[in-house]
Design an enzyme around this catalytic site. Structure first.
Site, mmCIF file in Angstrom:
data_model
loop_
_atom_site.group_PDB
_atom_site.id
_atom_site.type_symbol
_atom_site.label_atom_id
_atom_site.label_comp_id
_atom_site.label_asym_id
_atom_site.label_seq_id
_atom_site.Cartn_x
_atom_site.Cartn_y
_atom_site.Cartn_z
ATOM 1 N N PRO A 296 12.439 31.298 59.388
ATOM 2 C CA PRO A 296 12.853 30.974 60.763
ATOM 3 C C PRO A 296 12.050 31.652 61.868
ATOM 4 O O PRO A 296 12.267 31.368 63.037
ATOM 5 C CB PRO A 296 14.307 31.460 60.783
ATOM 6 C CG PRO A 296 14.364 32.529 59.749
ATOM 7 C CD PRO A 296 13.405 32.104 58.673
ATOM 8 N N TYR A 388 3.741 27.397 69.024
ATOM 9 C CA TYR A 388 5.164 27.657 69.279
ATOM 10 C C TYR A 388 5.802 26.497 70.046
ATOM 11 O O TYR A 388 6.894 26.048 69.711
ATOM 12 C CB TYR A 388 5.350 28.969 70.044
ATOM 13 C CG TYR A 388 6.758 29.523 69.932
ATOM 14 C CD1 TYR A 388 7.075 30.539 69.031
ATOM 15 C CD2 TYR A 388 7.783 29.007 70.714
ATOM 16 C CE1 TYR A 388 8.374 31.022 68.915
ATOM 17 C CE2 TYR A 388 9.079 29.482 70.606
ATOM 18 C CZ TYR A 388 9.372 30.487 69.708
ATOM 19 O OH TYR A 388 10.665 30.960 69.598
HETATM 20 C C1 PHB Z 1 17.727 31.146 67.202
HETATM 21 O O1 PHB Z 1 18.610 30.997 66.329
HETATM 22 O O2 PHB Z 1 17.973 31.098 68.413
HETATM 23 C C2 PHB Z 1 16.317 31.402 66.764
HETATM 24 C C3 PHB Z 1 16.036 31.478 65.420
HETATM 25 C C4 PHB Z 1 14.720 31.721 65.023
HETATM 26 C C5 PHB Z 1 13.721 31.882 65.981
HETATM 27 C C6 PHB Z 1 14.025 31.778 67.307
HETATM 28 C C7 PHB Z 1 15.331 31.541 67.708
HETATM 29 O O3 PHB Z 1 12.457 32.133 65.600
#
Ligand code: PHB
Ligand code: APR
Length: 394
Positions: A296, A388
């Site tokens: 993630p 990104y």
């Molecule tokens: C989020 O859950 O807001 C989130 C998760 C992973 C990321 C960025 C935001 O890299």
């Protein structure tokens, strides 16, 4: 005898991939039926991702399901990379010619899509059981499922496997036909959802001696925060107080303070990179997490699922409008080119920002140099920014 019905595209899974595909096909005049084994309530409450790339935002708006996202989503034009107690902003607007991201929770996206499917008499069948697929390389692939104790058969032209990593579609493909690429990371994320006003207007990705930390958010009232932990970390060992204490330590920066609040939800997730090739077998097309998983750290999972089904919908439109299988036959190659670029970016962000249990002092210095380079070189910052906000769709 199962109760039989017919559709053009049978879709398994009402996650982002399945629902975006179903509504895109509707907008193209192509019939589909979605079968989902969970309840609508479950999928609309499950806390998952929350970062939408520019391309995903644009697509949801074009599909007519972007109104609430526009009203409630938080638009960001940068992120902060924090290390050695200091923050460094990556300015997306400057580095990508004006692109940004939108913070809008995945389950809110699902709510908007479910409403749109129902408002247009779409068939999304929740709480089905024992789903199976048949004749994938025949003329008429079929989906079998049970609902309310009855047996059903859905005869399709094509099947879209949007049933996630633990679904039945990928395992239904003869093993010899697939190649799997897999990497597990020696750490996980301990995540919390907290009723605390976000302590920053943009996301903060932190590299710290004690491990990675991320400050994210869901709204002006709700924060979402993550800590690097062991892959098998026992959440019971982490009181809310201990979690906040660790977040304060890792996110510390001069003149900056973290606001606490009641923890609404907490959990630990593992981290892996996974790709299966090809993403198609006969009349079955895999999309989203059924074909690939990203860690993630790059916030890519949902966006990659949406990109897959955008490519699949285009190929199905091409087939139904002039009978050509050309785009269907290149679906897997086109998707995988993007999948591997997104895998690279997600692996890179993960490798740059986490502490590895078997690292040596050289690795630690190299990571700091990488962060120093990315935050002091326009070329390097531009590369991070363009990945990104989302690479253009082929
Ligand atoms: C989020 O859950 O807001 C989130 C998760 C992973 C990321 C960025 C935001 O890299
Ligand atoms: N029969 C019917 N439905 C199924 C089955 C099955 N056997 N197995 C799984 N499903 C459903 C799940 O309940 C889920 O609703 O398929 C859906 C798959 O959705 P996701 O896992 O969300 O996968 P996808 O649509 O590809 O979206 C991927 O979502 O969760 C994020 O991090 C993930 O960002 C990634 C994105």
């Amino acid at each position: 005898m199962p109760i039989s019905s017919r559709t053009q595209v049978g879709i398994i899974g009402a996650g982002p991939a399945g629902l975006v595909l179903s509504h895109l096909l509707y907008l193209q005049g192509i019939d589909s039926v979605v079968v989902e084994n969970r309840s609508r309530q479950y999928s609309e409450q499950r806390v998952r991702a929350g970062v939408l790339e520019q391309g995903t935002v644009d697509l949801l708006s074009e599909m007519g399901v972007g109104e609430r996202m526009k009203a409630e989503g938080l638009v960001h034009y940068g992120i902060e990379l924090r290390f050695a107690g200091r923050g460094h902003r990556i300015d997306f607007q400057d580095l990508t010619g004006g692109k940004g991201i939108t913070i809008y929770a995945q389950h809110e996206v699902l709510k908007d899509l479910n409403n749109a499917r129902i408002a247009t008499a779409g068939q999304v069948l929740f709480e089905v059981e024992n789903v199976s697929v048949h004749d994938l390389d025949g003329a008429r692939p079929r989906i079998h499922y049970q609902k309310d104790g009855n047996d059903y058969e859905l005869v399709c032209d094509f099947i879209a496997g949007c049933d996630g990593f633990h679904g039945i579609c990928r395992p239904s493909i003869p093993s010899g036909a697939l190649t799997e690429y897999d990497r597990e990371y020696p750490f996980g994320w301990l995540g919390i959802l907290a009723e605390a006003p976000p302590s920053s207007t943009e996301l903060i990705y932190t590299y710290h001696d004690r491990g990675f930390a991320l400050l994210s958010m869901r709204s002006p009232r709700i924060s979402r925060l993550y800590l690097q932990c062991r892959p098998d970390e026992d959440i019971e060992q982490w009181s809310d107080e201990k979690i906040w204490q660790e977040l304060h330590i890792r996110l510390a920066s001069d003149g900056w303070a973290l606001t606490e609040g009641p923890v609404l939800q907490k959990g630990v997730t593992g981290m892996r990179s996974f790709v299966v090739e090809p993403m198609q077998y006969g009349k079955l097309f895999l999309a989203g997490d059924s074909a690939h998983i990203v860690p993630p750290t790059g916030a890519k999972g949902l966006n990659l699922a949406v990109a897959d089904v955008q490519i699949l919908a285009r190929a199905l439109k091409h087939f139904y409008s002039n009978g050509s299988r050309e785009l269907l036959d290149t679906y897997s190659d086109v998707c995988l080119r993007r999948v591997w670029k997104v895998q690279r970016f997600s692996w890179w962000m993960t490798s740059m920002l986490h502490r590895f249990p078997n690292e040596n002092p050289f690795d630690h210095r190299r990571q700091l140099a990488e962060l120093d380079y990315v935050t002091s070189s326009r070329a390097a910052a531009k590369s991070l920014a363009e990945n990104y906000v989302g690479l253009p769709l082929e």
